[in-house]
Design an enzyme around this catalytic site. Structure first.
Site: not given
Length: 91
Positions: A21, A39
């Protein structure tokens, strides 16, 4: 200049716990995209990004590679609503 687009990418493989990320946020910032990466409970990472079509295409190519620690097995893409934010966030 083309009209802005928005896309939702679902990235599967070893993509959680490997800074995916944060890496995606850096790629998006470099490309001038806004949106988020988060996520998902099933182990995938969802990336929603908006900006120039060429920048989204470049992001898609980069998502297939991912950061060095990741192993990307698949990336799907679909149209998305424009993110209601400036910049790119990690959620």
């Amino acid at each position: 200049m083309s009209a802005p687009e928005a896309a939702r990418f679902l990235v599967s493989g070893r993509v959680q716990g490997v800074a995916f990320r944060a890496w995606t946020r850096a790629q998006a910032a470099e490309l001038g995209l806004r949106g988020h990466a988060r996520n998902l409970a099933d182990g995938r990472v969802e990336v929603v990004a908006a900006g120039a079509a060429g920048a989204l295409a470049t992001l898609a190519q980069r998502l297939h590679r991912g950061p060095p620690q990741a192993r990307v097995d698949a990336v799907s893409r679909e149209a998305a609503e424009f993110p209601d934010r400036d910049g790119f966030a990690i959620e």
